[in-house]
Enzyme design. Structure first.
Site, PDB file in Angstrom:
ATOM      1  N   HIS A  14       0.858  -1.193   0.000  1.00  0.00           N
ATOM      2  CA  HIS A  14       0.000   0.000   0.000  1.00  0.00           C
ATOM      3  C   HIS A  14       0.888   1.235   0.000  1.00  0.00           C
ATOM      4  CE1 HIS A  14      -3.694   2.143   2.085  1.00  0.00           C
ATOM      5  NE2 HIS A  14      -3.064   2.957   1.256  1.00  0.00           N
ATOM      6  N   HIS A  16       1.114   4.836  -2.466  1.00  0.00           N
ATOM      7  CA  HIS A  16       0.662   5.643  -3.619  1.00  0.00           C
ATOM      8  C   HIS A  16       1.907   6.271  -4.207  1.00  0.00           C
ATOM      9  CE1 HIS A  16      -3.608   5.461  -2.289  1.00  0.00           C
ATOM     10  NE2 HIS A  16      -3.037   5.310  -1.113  1.00  0.00           N
ATOM     11  N   HIS A 194      -9.743   1.161  -0.560  1.00  0.00           N
ATOM     12  CA  HIS A 194      -9.585   1.831   0.733  1.00  0.00           C
ATOM     13  C   HIS A 194     -10.951   1.791   1.411  1.00  0.00           C
ATOM     14  CE1 HIS A 194      -5.863   3.297  -0.938  1.00  0.00           C
ATOM     15  NE2 HIS A 194      -5.630   4.132   0.059  1.00  0.00           N
ATOM     16  N   GLU A 197     -10.878   3.653   6.751  1.00  0.00           N
ATOM     17  CA  GLU A 197      -9.794   4.557   7.166  1.00  0.00           C
ATOM     18  C   GLU A 197     -10.479   5.675   7.956  1.00  0.00           C
ATOM     19  OE1 GLU A 197      -7.990   6.765   3.933  1.00  0.00           O
ATOM     20  OE2 GLU A 197      -6.213   7.298   5.112  1.00  0.00           O
ATOM     21  N   ASP A 275       1.828   4.069   2.759  1.00  0.00           N
ATOM     22  CA  ASP A 275       0.773   4.924   2.194  1.00  0.00           C
ATOM     23  C   ASP A 275       1.350   6.053   1.333  1.00  0.00           C
ATOM     24  OD1 ASP A 275      -1.903   5.469   1.723  1.00  0.00           O
ATOM     25  OD2 ASP A 275      -2.290   6.396   3.666  1.00  0.00           O
ATOM     26  N   ASP A 276       1.780   7.152   1.948  1.00  0.00           N
ATOM     27  CA  ASP A 276       2.336   8.303   1.224  1.00  0.00           C
ATOM     28  C   ASP A 276       3.575   8.781   1.977  1.00  0.00           C
ATOM     29  OD1 ASP A 276       0.013   8.890  -0.760  1.00  0.00           O
ATOM     30  OD2 ASP A 276      -0.957   8.658   1.191  1.00  0.00           O
TER      31      ASP A 276
HETATM   32  N1  ADE Z   1      -4.655   8.732  -1.655  1.00  0.00           N
HETATM   33  C1  ADE Z   1      -3.402   8.809  -1.206  1.00  0.00           C
HETATM   34  N2  ADE Z   1      -3.358   8.498   0.095  1.00  0.00           N
HETATM   35  C2  ADE Z   1      -4.619   8.202   0.475  1.00  0.00           C
HETATM   36  C3  ADE Z   1      -5.217   7.796   1.691  1.00  0.00           C
HETATM   37  N3  ADE Z   1      -4.511   7.637   2.812  1.00  0.00           N
HETATM   38  N4  ADE Z   1      -6.545   7.607   1.701  1.00  0.00           N
HETATM   39  C4  ADE Z   1      -7.269   7.780   0.599  1.00  0.00           C
HETATM   40  N5  ADE Z   1      -6.759   8.144  -0.561  1.00  0.00           N
HETATM   41  C5  ADE Z   1      -5.437   8.363  -0.635  1.00  0.00           C
HETATM   42 ZN    ZN Z   2      -3.752   4.819   0.746  1.00  0.00          ZN
END
Ligand code: ADE
Ligand code: ZN
Length: 335
Positions: A14, A16, A194, A197, A275-276
């Protein structure tokens, strides 16, 4: 334990790719492409990365993606991420990308996918890292736009293992995308989404029952519904949990409140992910290290999480066995 975690072979499921764009590269691409950023220094950018919730992050994240224009830009971003994988002993990775973030700005899908595929082929050859691509639909846009995106991507089908669903969760339930996911499944794509969350447990259930997902991204709010937890345990549907992200976006107030190890101990197939990472203060190893530091994760739990990351991956059976064997050799050798 720190060294053990850092050197442990692991998979990331996971991430992005647009969320791996570090401010330094963002400035470089902005300069290269003549795109103005609303910041003048890297420090200013990092100072702006203070989020209250998912939407406050997404607003700044989509803005950052504007610097991505050419095939070379997508290559450079993906290659930078894969080199970071190498440094962290990530031996397999499954990378999300958001085509609509780029096609809506007039960037062709061939540049987006072409750059990522070239980086990934290089990583296999030069870094020994295997990877897959997962195309996500933006849920704040319409199901019609998602369907159009799916159709545009069909010529690139051989490069894409699955489709996902991301962006603003609240008010955008999985059921809205049922037809798109049905079509994607019929075309042979695996599906993920997703869910749970920021959204309620009901969205996780919809993702499983209506979108037939093979994994849930995040899913941490499943703990509010005991029957749902039982379903996820019985079917061993993996959760790709992102601890640093959840704390940055205030899903949990602090790392010591995170439920990831409770979920793991309930018998859920939990994995750790970043994630990011350019926005949330750490790559995959920093996520594992946070669990050790703030939740007293044991060595056995760390190994179980890494094993889950391979077992929950979308690789073939043989490749999966080879990845797990790599982890087992490492564990044995470290005594
Ligand atoms: N796009 C990038 N990161 C995300 C996240 N944590 N939740 C939803 N969309 C995303
Ligand atoms: Zn994500």
């Amino acid at each position: 334990m720190i060294e053990f975690i850092e050197k442990m072979p692991k998979a990331e499921l996971h991430i992005h790719i647009e969320g791996s764009l570090e401010p330094e590269l963002m400035f470089e691409l902005g300069r290269r492409n003549g795109i103005d950023l609303p910041f003048t220094t890297v420090e200013e950018v990092r100072a702006a990365y203070r989020f209250d919730n998912l939407q406050s992050f997404l607003d700044i994240y989509y803005q950052g993606a504007n610097v991505l224009q050419t095939e070379q830009d997508f290559f450079d971003m993906t290659w930078a991420y894969l080199q970071r994988c190498r440094a962290r002993n990530i031996i397999h990775t499954e990378i999300f990308f958001d085509p609509q973030t780029h096609t809506d700005r007039g960037i062709g899908l061939e540049a987006v996918i072409g750059g990522m595929v070239r980086a990934r082929d290089d990583a296999r050859e030069k870094l020994g890292i295997s990877s897959r691509l997962i195309m996500c639909f933006l849920r704040h846009l319409s199901a019609g736009s998602a369907m159009e995106t799916l159709q545009q991507a069909l010529p690139y089908k051989k490069y894409i293992i699955g489709v996902g669903l991301d962006s603003s969760e609240a008010g955008h339930p999985p059921e809205d995308f049922r037809l798109v996911f049905e079509r994607a499944l019929a075309e042979g794509f695996l599906t993920v989404a997703h869910a749970g969350e920021e959204g309620p447990p009901a969205y996780i259930r919809q993702a499983v029952e209506l979108l037939h997902v093979s994994r849930i991204d995040h899913g941490v709010r499943c703990s509010e519904d005991a029957e749902l937890v039982k379903l996820l345990v019985d079917r061993q549907i993996p959760l790709t949990v992102c601890p640093l992200s959840n704390v940055k976006l205030r899903v949990f107030d602090k790392m010591s409140d995170h439920n990831i190890l409770n979920l793991l101990e309930s018998g859920l197939k939990v994995t750790v992910n970043s994630d990011d990472p350019a926005y949330f203060g750490g790559y995959l190893n920093e996520n594992y290290l946070a669990l050790y530091r703030d939740l007293n994760m044991t060595r056995e739990q760390a190994i179980r999480l890494a094993r889950n990351s391979f077992e929950a991956s979308f690789t073939g059976e043989q490749e999966k066995q080879a990845l797990v064997a790599c982890l087992e050799r490492y564990v044995q050798a470290s005594g």
